[in-house]
Write a protein that holds these residues in place. Structure first.
Motif, PDB file in Angstrom:
ATOM      1  N   MET A  13       0.844  -1.189   0.111  1.00  0.00           N
ATOM      2  CA  MET A  13       0.119  -0.053  -0.097  1.00  0.00           C
ATOM      3  C   MET A  13       0.965   1.275   0.016  1.00  0.00           C
ATOM      4  O   MET A  13       1.999   1.129   0.340  1.00  0.00           O
ATOM      5  N   VAL A  14       0.301   2.393  -0.529  1.00  0.00           N
ATOM      6  CA  VAL A  14       1.201   3.534  -0.716  1.00  0.00           C
ATOM      7  C   VAL A  14       1.592   4.072   0.829  1.00  0.00           C
ATOM      8  O   VAL A  14       2.706   4.444   1.177  1.00  0.00           O
ATOM      9  N   ARG A  15       0.801   3.718   1.702  1.00  0.00           N
ATOM     10  CA  ARG A  15       1.441   4.221   3.212  1.00  0.00           C
ATOM     11  C   ARG A  15       2.451   3.533   3.479  1.00  0.00           C
ATOM     12  O   ARG A  15       3.295   4.011   4.500  1.00  0.00           O
ATOM     13  N   GLU A  16       2.372   2.259   3.254  1.00  0.00           N
ATOM     14  CA  GLU A  16       3.665   1.353   3.517  1.00  0.00           C
ATOM     15  C   GLU A  16       4.852   1.759   2.977  1.00  0.00           C
ATOM     16  O   GLU A  16       5.868   1.823   3.563  1.00  0.00           O
ATOM     17  N   LEU A  17       4.566   2.007   1.793  1.00  0.00           N
ATOM     18  CA  LEU A  17       5.868   2.526   0.872  1.00  0.00           C
ATOM     19  C   LEU A  17       6.419   4.051   1.571  1.00  0.00           C
ATOM     20  O   LEU A  17       7.467   3.987   1.437  1.00  0.00           O
ATOM     21  N   VAL A  18       5.410   4.606   1.957  1.00  0.00           N
ATOM     22  CA  VAL A  18       5.969   6.134   2.695  1.00  0.00           C
ATOM     23  C   VAL A  18       6.770   5.628   3.971  1.00  0.00           C
ATOM     24  O   VAL A  18       7.687   6.240   3.907  1.00  0.00           O
ATOM     25  N   ALA A  19       5.855   4.757   4.689  1.00  0.00           N
ATOM     26  CA  ALA A  19       6.893   4.428   5.979  1.00  0.00           C
ATOM     27  C   ALA A  19       8.004   3.835   5.772  1.00  0.00           C
ATOM     28  O   ALA A  19       9.149   4.336   6.272  1.00  0.00           O
ATOM     29  N   ILE A  20       8.046   3.158   4.728  1.00  0.00           N
ATOM     30  CA  ILE A  20       9.671   2.668   4.390  1.00  0.00           C
ATOM     31  C   ILE A  20      10.616   3.506   3.869  1.00  0.00           C
ATOM     32  O   ILE A  20      11.625   4.005   4.416  1.00  0.00           O
ATOM     33  N   GLY A  21      10.228   4.840   3.099  1.00  0.00           N
ATOM     34  CA  GLY A  21      10.788   5.931   2.877  1.00  0.00           C
ATOM     35  C   GLY A  21      11.221   6.749   4.010  1.00  0.00           C
ATOM     36  O   GLY A  21      12.598   7.105   3.999  1.00  0.00           O
ATOM     37  N   VAL A  22      10.293   6.945   4.843  1.00  0.00           N
ATOM     38  CA  VAL A  22      10.665   7.814   5.879  1.00  0.00           C
ATOM     39  C   VAL A  22      11.611   7.283   6.814  1.00  0.00           C
ATOM     40  O   VAL A  22      12.764   7.949   7.341  1.00  0.00           O
ATOM     41  N   PHE A  23      11.375   5.644   6.997  1.00  0.00           N
ATOM     42  CA  PHE A  23      12.674   5.240   7.893  1.00  0.00           C
ATOM     43  C   PHE A  23      14.004   5.152   7.179  1.00  0.00           C
ATOM     44  O   PHE A  23      14.946   5.415   8.071  1.00  0.00           O
ATOM     45  N   ALA A  24      13.824   4.915   5.828  1.00  0.00           N
ATOM     46  CA  ALA A  24      15.136   4.948   5.185  1.00  0.00           C
ATOM     47  C   ALA A  24      15.952   6.490   5.552  1.00  0.00           C
ATOM     48  O   ALA A  24      17.005   6.308   5.656  1.00  0.00           O
ATOM     49  N   ALA A  25      15.180   7.346   5.244  1.00  0.00           N
ATOM     50  CA  ALA A  25      15.930   9.052   5.679  1.00  0.00           C
ATOM     51  C   ALA A  25      15.996   8.924   7.005  1.00  0.00           C
ATOM     52  O   ALA A  25      17.290   9.231   7.284  1.00  0.00           O
ATOM     53  N   LEU A  26      15.186   8.511   7.828  1.00  0.00           N
ATOM     54  CA  LEU A  26      15.449   8.570   9.502  1.00  0.00           C
ATOM     55  C   LEU A  26      16.785   7.874   9.721  1.00  0.00           C
ATOM     56  O   LEU A  26      17.672   8.634  10.388  1.00  0.00           O
ATOM     57  N   ILE A  27      16.947   6.583   9.360  1.00  0.00           N
ATOM     58  CA  ILE A  27      18.170   6.080   9.554  1.00  0.00           C
ATOM     59  C   ILE A  27      19.421   6.480   8.853  1.00  0.00           C
ATOM     60  O   ILE A  27      20.387   6.594   9.747  1.00  0.00           O
ATOM     61  N   LYS A  28      19.253   6.888   7.655  1.00  0.00           N
ATOM     62  CA  LYS A  28      20.422   7.586   7.243  1.00  0.00           C
ATOM     63  C   LYS A  28      20.954   8.741   7.697  1.00  0.00           C
ATOM     64  O   LYS A  28      22.257   9.065   8.218  1.00  0.00           O
ATOM     65  N   VAL A  29      20.033   9.607   8.010  1.00  0.00           N
ATOM     66  CA  VAL A  29      20.235  11.075   8.675  1.00  0.00           C
ATOM     67  C   VAL A  29      20.880  10.924  10.173  1.00  0.00           C
ATOM     68  O   VAL A  29      21.741  11.606  10.404  1.00  0.00           O
ATOM     69  N   SER A  30      20.013  10.054  10.936  1.00  0.00           N
ATOM     70  CA  SER A  30      20.525   9.955  12.473  1.00  0.00           C
ATOM     71  C   SER A  30      21.920   9.499  12.566  1.00  0.00           C
ATOM     72  O   SER A  30      22.590   9.781  13.374  1.00  0.00           O
ATOM     73  N   SER A  31      22.074   8.495  11.364  1.00  0.00           N
ATOM     74  CA  SER A  31      23.507   7.658  11.400  1.00  0.00           C
ATOM     75  C   SER A  31      24.646   8.863  11.137  1.00  0.00           C
ATOM     76  O   SER A  31      25.616   9.013  11.947  1.00  0.00           O
ATOM     77  N   ILE A  32      24.244   9.379  10.215  1.00  0.00           N
ATOM     78  CA  ILE A  32      25.243  10.882   9.747  1.00  0.00           C
ATOM     79  C   ILE A  32      25.528  11.720  10.937  1.00  0.00           C
ATOM     80  O   ILE A  32      26.624  12.205  11.384  1.00  0.00           O
TER      81      ILE A  32
ATOM     82  N   ALA B 142      11.826   6.278  -2.486  1.00  0.00           N
ATOM     83  CA  ALA B 142      13.031   7.078  -2.701  1.00  0.00           C
ATOM     84  C   ALA B 142      12.551   8.391  -2.874  1.00  0.00           C
ATOM     85  O   ALA B 142      13.143   9.331  -2.306  1.00  0.00           O
ATOM     86  N   ALA B 143      11.592   8.650  -3.316  1.00  0.00           N
ATOM     87  CA  ALA B 143      10.960  10.104  -3.487  1.00  0.00           C
ATOM     88  C   ALA B 143      10.664  10.448  -1.972  1.00  0.00           C
ATOM     89  O   ALA B 143      11.139  11.787  -1.747  1.00  0.00           O
ATOM     90  N   VAL B 144      10.037   9.737  -1.439  1.00  0.00           N
ATOM     91  CA  VAL B 144       9.700  10.163   0.116  1.00  0.00           C
ATOM     92  C   VAL B 144      11.177  10.431   1.022  1.00  0.00           C
ATOM     93  O   VAL B 144      11.199  11.404   1.831  1.00  0.00           O
ATOM     94  N   MET B 145      12.028   9.385   0.766  1.00  0.00           N
ATOM     95  CA  MET B 145      13.288   9.615   1.289  1.00  0.00           C
ATOM     96  C   MET B 145      14.113  10.933   1.043  1.00  0.00           C
ATOM     97  O   MET B 145      14.337  11.700   2.067  1.00  0.00           O
ATOM     98  N   ILE B 146      14.076  11.480  -0.317  1.00  0.00           N
ATOM     99  CA  ILE B 146      14.639  12.643  -0.393  1.00  0.00           C
ATOM    100  C   ILE B 146      13.686  13.944   0.214  1.00  0.00           C
ATOM    101  O   ILE B 146      14.216  14.823   0.777  1.00  0.00           O
ATOM    102  N   ARG B 147      12.485  13.723   0.167  1.00  0.00           N
ATOM    103  CA  ARG B 147      11.705  14.953   0.548  1.00  0.00           C
ATOM    104  C   ARG B 147      11.609  14.999   1.920  1.00  0.00           C
ATOM    105  O   ARG B 147      11.502  16.001   2.538  1.00  0.00           O
ATOM    106  N   PHE B 148      11.905  13.851   2.704  1.00  0.00           N
ATOM    107  CA  PHE B 148      11.648  13.860   4.200  1.00  0.00           C
ATOM    108  C   PHE B 148      12.871  14.279   4.833  1.00  0.00           C
ATOM    109  O   PHE B 148      12.544  15.081   6.022  1.00  0.00           O
ATOM    110  N   ILE B 149      13.833  14.320   4.288  1.00  0.00           N
ATOM    111  CA  ILE B 149      15.268  14.621   4.726  1.00  0.00           C
ATOM    112  C   ILE B 149      15.072  16.172   5.461  1.00  0.00           C
ATOM    113  O   ILE B 149      15.653  16.558   6.487  1.00  0.00           O
ATOM    114  N   PRO B 150      14.793  17.170   4.517  1.00  0.00           N
ATOM    115  CA  PRO B 150      14.768  18.574   5.054  1.00  0.00           C
ATOM    116  C   PRO B 150      13.782  18.578   6.367  1.00  0.00           C
ATOM    117  O   PRO B 150      14.280  19.183   7.143  1.00  0.00           O
TER     118      PRO B 150
END
Lengths: 184, 257
Positions: A13-32, B142-150
């Motif tokens: 579902m789109v919301r699951e894909l969004v959650a995966i994207g959010v966590f990918a960003a969260l993990i990358k940025v918090s590690s940095i 991927a799009a969410v990841m880029i958008r969410f970082i800021p």
């Protein structure tokens, strides 16, 4: 208003894909951020960075408890590293191998419905990925193989942090369930 | 990376005019090149080429800072190796050139990564991802990841300001002396916010029909122009020249080749 038949419903579902994207960003940025605050080769920073990685991964797997979540998370993370940073190209096979093995282990142990199988899967994923990464580091420092032993010590310290992250992730999930953010 | 997410006017150098796909292909070519090459001369040639590419940003300060950091790391590694040699009765032969090679590889990658990060807008990256025709399962995260970082960085700023107001100094010293407390104070609110944001973004995406990526078209589709072909071809030519140089000059043999 048309409703799609159940058979054409997408697996993700789109919301699951969004959650995966959010966590990918969260993990990358918090590690940095942790690496920037504490310095990259500091043992405490390494423990903290890995602790955060596994605990956040556990939260994600509880939030999206579907076979393939771990693998998709890995593919997205490595793809973004490859496209935006040019790095991580050679980590892709290691990541896929570790992800597939971890997914297989979770399915074998009873699936995402049991809490401890998720923890075992994450522990297995991190161990395999770190072992494969060490192999890849050898390619980079092959002219000075002594550097690899130093890397191995740091990787072992990192894995200790990753193991500590498993109960921390479990605790996070408990709190998040209490707050009604992650559902049973 | 943070700079690429800022809404400020981009520069005029070549790096800013190149298509994001060209920059991605240069990054991939460079990462492949640094793995293949092992002689300091050929990596030096690649470093010079990547430095010229990096200077096309017209922003020497971040380049200088990254290279200074690498130089410090190299000095520390060399110092430790020297110390080990002094302490060990059967010393491992430490050649300057052998120790230099891993750092030359990092320096090449730093140059190409900086160009990618500092000269590409988020919107361009999103349009490029769409142009690459990635599957929805990869394109949406991927799009969410880029958008969410800021927005995540802004959350970090807000949470750390709130902690300062409560009397907790979020400094490296505090984080290192109280790691558990720092994690609890910083990470727990950030995870809560991220999960809330994920729920809200998910609902918004479903309402906007983001699941059906096929029907969404870019307002200004990216074009791969002559200069992009030229830049990609130059990157390949540099790798080829470095490989030829390695064949002719030799250099220390790695374990793989």
């Amino acid at each position: 208003m048309h409703t799609r038949p159940a058979s054409s419903e997408p697996y993700w579902m789109v919301r699951e894909l969004v959650a995966i994207g959010v966590f990918a960003a969260l993990i990358k940025v918090s590690s940095i951020l942790v690496a920037l605050i504490g310095g990259g080769m500091n043992p405490l920073t390494l423990v903290l960075k890995n602790l955060l990685f596994t605990s956040l991964l556990v939260v994600l797997l509880y939030k999206v408890p579907k076979p393939g979540t771990l693998l998709l998370f890995n593919v997205v993370s490595i793809l973004m590293s490859m496209l935006l940073m040019g790095g991580g190209f050679f980590l892709l096979p290691a990541m896929l191998l570790a992800g597939l093995a971890a997914e297989g282990l979770i399915v074998l142990l009873g699936g995402y419905s049991r809490g401890w199988t998720v923890l075992a899967g994450v522990a297995c994923y991190d161990l395999l990925f770190k072992a494969c990464s060490l192999g890849i580091s050898w390619i980079f420092v092959r002219e000075q193989p002594e550097l690899l032993w130093i890397s191995a010590v740091f990787v072992a310290i990192g894995y200790l942090g990753a193991l500590l992250g498993l109960p921390a992730g479990s605790r996070f999930v408990k709190e998040l369930r209490h707050a009604g953010i992650v559902h049973e | 990376m943070q700079a690429s997410f800022m809404n400020r006017t981009m520069g005029n150098g070549l790096a800013y005019r190149l298509d994001a796909r060209a920059k991605m292909s240069i990054s991939l070519t460079a990462s492949l090149g640094v793995i293949i090459l092992h002689s300091p001369q050929s990596l030096g040639l690649l470093l010079a080429a990547s430095l010229a590419y990096g200077l096309s940003l017209n922003r020497p300060k971040p380049l200088l800072l990254c290279h200074a950091f690498l130089a410090v790391m190299w000095s520390v590694a060399f110092g430790f190796m020297h110390l080990m040699q002094t302490l060990n009765p059967n010393p491992v032969p430490t050649e300057l050139s052998r120790l230099l090679v891993p750092f030359l590889r990092s320096a090449v990658m730093v140059n190409v990564i900086l160009v990618m990060a500092l000269s590409t807008r988020i919107q361009t990256v999103l349009t490029t991802l769409k142009a690459l025709r990635l599957h929805r399962c990869i394109a949406i995260p991927a799009a969410v990841m880029i958008r969410f970082i800021p927005s995540f960085l802004s959350d970090v700023r807000q949470v750390s300001e709130a902690l300062k107001t409560r009397g907790y100094p979020i400094t490296p010293r505090f984080v290192l002396s109280h790691p558990l407390l720092a994690t609890r104070l910083l990470i727990v609110p950030l995870v809560f916010r991220a999960l809330r944001a994920s729920d809200e973004l998910g609902i918004a995406a479903e309402l906007k029909g983001l699941g059906n990526l096929g029907s969404v078209r870019a307002f200004r589709p990216p074009r791969f122009e002559t200069r992009d072909w030229m830049a990609s071809a130059t990157a390949l030519a540099c790798i080829a020249a470095a490989v030829i140089l390695q064949v002719f000059t030799g250099g220390p043999r790695g374990g793989m080749f």
